[in-house]
Scaffold this active site. Structure first.
Site, PDB file in Angstrom:
ATOM      1  N   GLU A 268       1.134  -0.897  -0.073  1.00  0.00           N
ATOM      2  CA  GLU A 268       0.189  -0.330   0.207  1.00  0.00           C
ATOM      3  C   GLU A 268       0.717   1.295  -0.014  1.00  0.00           C
ATOM      4  O   GLU A 268       0.478   1.688   0.866  1.00  0.00           O
ATOM      5  CB  GLU A 268      -0.606   0.288   1.175  1.00  0.00           C
ATOM      6  CG  GLU A 268      -1.597  -1.502   1.398  1.00  0.00           C
ATOM      7  CD  GLU A 268      -2.509  -0.794   2.481  1.00  0.00           C
ATOM      8  OE1 GLU A 268      -2.708  -0.155   2.970  1.00  0.00           O
ATOM      9  OE2 GLU A 268      -3.724  -2.035   2.402  1.00  0.00           O
TER      10      GLU A 268
ATOM     11  N   ASN B 125       2.399  -5.053  -2.977  1.00  0.00           N
ATOM     12  CA  ASN B 125       0.812  -5.132  -2.881  1.00  0.00           C
ATOM     13  C   ASN B 125       0.317  -3.632  -2.725  1.00  0.00           C
ATOM     14  O   ASN B 125       0.249  -3.368  -1.719  1.00  0.00           O
ATOM     15  CB  ASN B 125       1.261  -6.414  -1.739  1.00  0.00           C
ATOM     16  CG  ASN B 125      -0.767  -7.043  -1.288  1.00  0.00           C
ATOM     17  OD1 ASN B 125      -0.928  -7.704  -2.537  1.00  0.00           O
ATOM     18  ND2 ASN B 125      -1.572  -6.699  -0.170  1.00  0.00           N
TER      19      ASN B 125
ATOM     20  N   HIS C 194     -10.617  -5.501  -2.294  1.00  0.00           N
ATOM     21  CA  HIS C 194     -11.341  -5.884  -1.297  1.00  0.00           C
ATOM     22  C   HIS C 194     -13.081  -5.082  -2.426  1.00  0.00           C
ATOM     23  O   HIS C 194     -12.810  -3.815  -2.974  1.00  0.00           O
ATOM     24  CB  HIS C 194     -10.810  -4.928  -0.121  1.00  0.00           C
ATOM     25  CG  HIS C 194     -10.001  -5.728   0.735  1.00  0.00           C
ATOM     26  ND1 HIS C 194     -10.407  -6.771   1.106  1.00  0.00           N
ATOM     27  CD2 HIS C 194      -8.709  -5.650   0.624  1.00  0.00           C
ATOM     28  CE1 HIS C 194      -9.400  -7.132   1.858  1.00  0.00           C
ATOM     29  NE2 HIS C 194      -8.565  -5.750   1.762  1.00  0.00           N
TER      30      HIS C 194
ATOM     31  N   GLU D  84      -6.418 -10.281  -0.779  1.00  0.00           N
ATOM     32  CA  GLU D  84      -7.275 -10.334  -0.283  1.00  0.00           C
ATOM     33  C   GLU D  84      -9.008 -10.031  -0.071  1.00  0.00           C
ATOM     34  O   GLU D  84      -9.341  -9.248   0.083  1.00  0.00           O
ATOM     35  CB  GLU D  84      -6.398  -8.703   0.401  1.00  0.00           C
ATOM     36  CG  GLU D  84      -4.997  -9.011   0.537  1.00  0.00           C
ATOM     37  CD  GLU D  84      -4.558  -8.089   1.398  1.00  0.00           C
ATOM     38  OE1 GLU D  84      -5.566  -7.599   2.193  1.00  0.00           O
ATOM     39  OE2 GLU D  84      -4.083  -7.366   1.153  1.00  0.00           O
TER      40      GLU D  84
ATOM     41  N   ASP E 252     -12.366 -10.131  -1.157  1.00  0.00           N
ATOM     42  CA  ASP E 252     -13.905 -10.017  -0.863  1.00  0.00           C
ATOM     43  C   ASP E 252     -14.582  -9.366  -0.955  1.00  0.00           C
ATOM     44  O   ASP E 252     -14.520  -8.289  -1.720  1.00  0.00           O
ATOM     45  CB  ASP E 252     -13.460  -9.749   1.431  1.00  0.00           C
ATOM     46  CG  ASP E 252     -12.442  -8.419   1.210  1.00  0.00           C
ATOM     47  OD1 ASP E 252     -12.925  -8.342   0.637  1.00  0.00           O
ATOM     48  OD2 ASP E 252     -12.573  -8.582   3.105  1.00  0.00           O
TER      49      ASP E 252
HETATM   50  O1  G2I Z   1      -7.681  -3.637   5.839  1.00  0.00           O
HETATM   51  C1  G2I Z   1      -7.381  -4.714   5.466  1.00  0.00           C
HETATM   52  C2  G2I Z   1      -6.550  -5.483   4.661  1.00  0.00           C
HETATM   53  C3  G2I Z   1      -6.052  -4.815   3.764  1.00  0.00           C
HETATM   54  N1  G2I Z   1      -4.986  -4.690   3.401  1.00  0.00           N
HETATM   55  C4  G2I Z   1      -3.611  -5.521   3.900  1.00  0.00           C
HETATM   56  C5  G2I Z   1      -4.399  -5.790   5.095  1.00  0.00           C
HETATM   57  O2  G2I Z   1      -3.556  -6.751   6.014  1.00  0.00           O
HETATM   58  C6  G2I Z   1      -5.454  -5.779   6.111  1.00  0.00           C
HETATM   59  O3  G2I Z   1      -5.746  -6.811   7.198  1.00  0.00           O
HETATM   60  C7  G2I Z   1      -6.439  -6.159   7.637  1.00  0.00           C
HETATM   61  C8  G2I Z   1      -6.643  -7.619   8.953  1.00  0.00           C
HETATM   62  O4  G2I Z   1      -7.762  -8.078   8.213  1.00  0.00           O
HETATM   63  C9  G2I Z   1      -7.466  -6.663  10.440  1.00  0.00           C
HETATM   64  O5  G2I Z   1      -7.606  -7.565  10.887  1.00  0.00           O
HETATM   65  O6  G2I Z   1      -5.786  -5.548   8.405  1.00  0.00           O
HETATM   66  C10 G2I Z   1      -6.523  -4.304   9.361  1.00  0.00           C
HETATM   67  C11 G2I Z   1      -4.543  -3.594  10.007  1.00  0.00           C
HETATM   68  O7  G2I Z   1      -4.512  -2.528   9.380  1.00  0.00           O
HETATM   69  C12 G2I Z   1      -6.244  -5.650  11.041  1.00  0.00           C
HETATM   70  O8  G2I Z   1      -7.615  -5.184  12.043  1.00  0.00           O
HETATM   71  C13 G2I Z   1      -6.462  -4.939  12.836  1.00  0.00           C
HETATM   72  C14 G2I Z   1      -6.940  -4.242  14.333  1.00  0.00           C
HETATM   73  O9  G2I Z   1      -6.983  -2.886  13.627  1.00  0.00           O
HETATM   74  C15 G2I Z   1      -6.522  -4.341  15.662  1.00  0.00           C
HETATM   75  O10 G2I Z   1      -7.098  -3.479  16.226  1.00  0.00           O
HETATM   76  C16 G2I Z   1      -6.178  -5.487  15.785  1.00  0.00           C
HETATM   77  O11 G2I Z   1      -5.970  -6.040  16.763  1.00  0.00           O
HETATM   78  O12 G2I Z   1      -6.647  -6.633  13.173  1.00  0.00           O
HETATM   79  C17 G2I Z   1      -6.004  -6.261  14.453  1.00  0.00           C
HETATM   80  C18 G2I Z   1      -6.604  -8.228  15.524  1.00  0.00           C
HETATM   81  O13 G2I Z   1      -7.819  -8.333  15.270  1.00  0.00           O
END
Ligand code: G2I
Length: 476
Positions: A171, A213, A250, A279, A281
């Site tokens: 990103e 990515n 996404h 990724e 969805d």
């Molecule tokens: O945002 C969706 C994805 C976009 N591309 C990069 C990916 O790395 C990203 O994944 C998401 C995860 O699916 C989430 O799970 O990235 C988020 C953070 O940027 C993740 O969220 C985080 C929360 O922000 C935290 O508060 C939490 O502790 O997930 C953590 C674990 O549940």
């Protein structure tokens, strides 16, 4: 914007413009190399991973370590998928919470779960403006550059040989018009921070495919897509080590599946990189959602270098956007219409098998540092061969590059000796003879003729272990 905030995934406000031979592996041992063309006889056509493997591709899911104790979750994971991406556990805040103190516990749990079941692992992610630990958020300039490169080196080295592909940089481009880089502390260390990260990753794990990515790079006409395209083109021209582009994909009403998605996939692929849907969805439900999933799968199958698809979670309730019910299984683990659409597209869709290349230097340029898997083109007639190996505990996938000498070839044979205990179970783009000990691979009908100095590739999969292979090539 805080460095820990969730990326803003929206439509920019403005824009410019024959089933192969089945092998008797168990489902658990189903291999999933990027160029893999293999399926189990038990599961062929009945699971996402097995069906994708029949098409030479993988089908993966983002996995959270804390869900590996949920048997409903792991039942679906183990049955359906042959590739895994840790959802958060390999990110910078997880792996280097204090500077110089690395923690791989949760990521290792996922890697071990996957690899012990024959699934491949995609690494996500080494350098990113988001989810930085506090110490890194507070850094800048040369100190940050050094810390970032050390992070890339340490993490890629820890997983050397275990991760098939890395999202090296995530990103790095801004949304909206203009195609500019995203402002971040990493970007402020100098515009070359991305290529520096890729060079460090290549040095640490020469066999891993190295990907850039991003999201909002699905619509071919959007400035952000074009900007990433130009960066990849520039990297290939200058020999910066890059092997693949990840399209997060996404999709929702604000950032819909674009009708030119296939053009985007094929345009990136034409630069000489693999394309991976990293990724996926798609918010929605029922037939509408199923149809979009089907379109995405058919687009990937139509592009030879679209080597696999990862969905960003397993059940709707596992999604980062759970309220949009964007995944293939409902919260109870039932298959949704979208699942059926994906499976049937994988089983019925038309399209070529992948023609992947091993990671390694751009053949037209001189890369920094050695690459142990390549052999320089020969000065004279004949041919040479080089092998790139992806090994795991139960087996390996070998990708062999055959390069013609100054006379070109009208046919070729590559001979090599497998170590004791190693057995060839499957091969592609070649006619193989022998399965153990001294084995030979001759050209298939379509790839015997190679012009002087040009190359072709074939591959094979084996059980047992092969840490290095020494091929010899004979031309006719
Ligand atoms: O945002 C969706 C994805 C976009 N591309 C990069 C990916 O790395 C990203 O994944 C998401 C995860 O699916 C989430 O799970 O990235 C988020 C953070 O940027 C993740 O969220 C985080 C929360 O922000 C935290 O508060 C939490 O502790 O997930 C953590 C674990 O549940």
């Amino acid at each position: 914007m805080s460095n820990t905030s969730v990326p803003d995934i929206r439509r920019p406000k403005t824009r410019a413009g024959a089933r192969i031979a089945l092998v008797s592996l168990t489902a658990a041992a189903l291999a999933a190399g990027a160029a893999l063309t293999v399926a189990t006889s038990a599961n062929a056509g009945t699971t996402l991973g097995a069906s994708a493997a029949e098409r030479g591709r993988y089908f993966g899911a983002a996995v959270a370590a804390n869900k590996l104790s949920d048997s409903a979750y792991t039942t679906i994971l183990n049955r359906e998928f042959n590739s895994v991406t840790p959802e958060n556990e390999m990110k910078i805040d997880a792996t280097e919470p204090q500077q110089g103190q690395f923690n791989f516990t949760n990521a290792d749990r996922i890697v071990s779960h996957a690899r012990s079941r024959g699934m491949q692992v995609r690494g996500h992610t080494l350098a990113w403006h988001s989810q930085q630990p506090g110490w890194m958020q507070n850094m800048s300039g040369a100190a940050l550059r050094t810390a970032m490169l050390n992070h890339v080196t340490q993490v890629a080295t820890h997983y050397r040989g275990q991760v098939v592909a890395w999202d090296v940089v995530n990103e790095a481009f801004a949304d909206g018009n203009g195609g500019a880089r995203r402002d971040s502390n990493l970007q402020r260390t100098g515009n070359d921070w991305i290529e520096a990260a890729f060079r460090a990753a290549r040095a640490a794990d020469p066999a891993a495919k190295l990907c850039y990515n991003d999201y909002n790079t699905d619509n071919w006409t959007w400035d952000k897509t074009q900007a990433v395209y130009r960066m990849v083109q520039d990297f290939k021209q200058r020999g910066v080590p890059i092997d693949c582009v990840g399209l997060q994909s996404h999709f929702n009403s604000g950032s819909p599946y674009p009708s030119n998605y296939r053009t985007t996939l094929s345009s990136f692929a034409a630069l000489g990189v693999d394309v991976q849907i990293t990724e996926l969805d798609i918010e929605g439900s029922g037939t509408t959602q199923a149809n979009t999933y089907r379109n995405v799968v058919n687009d990937c199958l139509a592009v030879a270098r679209c080597t696999g698809i990862t969905v960003w979670g397993i059940r709707d309730t596992d999604s980062w956007r759970a309220s949009g019910t964007p995944l293939l299984f409902d919260g109870s683990g039932n298959k949704k219409p979208a699942y059926d659409a994906v499976l049937s597209a994988l089983n019925n869709g038309a399209g070529p098998n992948p023609t992947t290349t091993p990671p390694g230097p751009n053949p037209t340029t001189t890369p920094p540092g050695p690459n142990p898997t390549t052999t320089p083109p020969p000065a004279g007639a004949g041919c040479t061969a080089s092998v790139s190996l992806n090994s795991w505990s139960a087996g390996f996938v070998a990708t062999v590059r055959v390069t013609a000498g100054s006379s070109g070839t009208s046919g070729w044979t590559v001979s090599l000796t497998l170590p004791s205990g190693a057995t060839v179970t499957n091969s592609w783009n070649t006619s193989a003879s022998g399965t153990s000990g001294a084995v030979r691979f001759s050209n298939a009908t379509h790839n015997g003729r190679i012009a002087a100095g040009q190359s072709t590739e074939f591959g094979f999969q084996g059980t047992g272990s092969a840490s290095s292979l020494t091929p010899t090539c004979t031309a006719s």
